[in-house]
Design a protein around this motif. Structure first.
Motif, short mmCIF file in Angstrom:
data_model
loop_
_atom_site.label_atom_id
_atom_site.label_comp_id
_atom_site.label_asym_id
_atom_site.label_seq_id
_atom_site.Cartn_x
_atom_site.Cartn_y
_atom_site.Cartn_z
N CYS A 29 23.21 -27.43 -24.23
CA CYS A 29 24.58 -27.31 -24.76
C CYS A 29 24.52 -26.55 -26.09
N ASN A 30 25.61 -26.48 -26.80
CA ASN A 30 25.66 -25.75 -28.07
C ASN A 30 25.28 -26.61 -29.27
N CYS A 47 24.28 -34.34 -26.13
CA CYS A 47 24.05 -34.58 -24.70
C CYS A 47 22.74 -35.30 -24.40
#
Length: 62
Positions: A29-30, A47
Motif C-alpha cells: 500500500c502507500n 495494512c
C-alpha cells in the motif's frame, strides 16, 4: 474608504528545513513511517504487510 492589512505575522514563519530521512515503505500500500517512529516488527501501520527501507527528503521534525 481604504482597507489596511497587517503583514506582521508573515515574516515570522520559521524556515522549513528538508532532510534526507530513512523511512520504511510498505510493499503493498502507500503506507510509510520514519525510522525513528517504526514499530519493532517493521510491519506497515496501515495494512500489516512487510516494509522496505528507503530514503526520502522530508521536513525536519523539531
Amino acid at each position: 474608504m481604504p482597507i489596511f492589512f497587517n503583514k506582521k505575522g508573515q515574516d515570522d514563519k520559521p524556515e522549513i528545513v528538508m532532510l534526507d530521512t530513512e523511512v520504511y515503505s510498505c510493499n503493498s500500500c502507500n503506507g510509510w513511517m520514519r525510522k525513528d517512529f517504526a514499530s519493532s516488527d517493521l510491519k506497515c501501520p496501515l495494512c500489516g504487510d512487510e516494509t522496505t527501507a528507503e530514503m526520502r527528503e522530508l521536513p525536519q521534525i523539531l
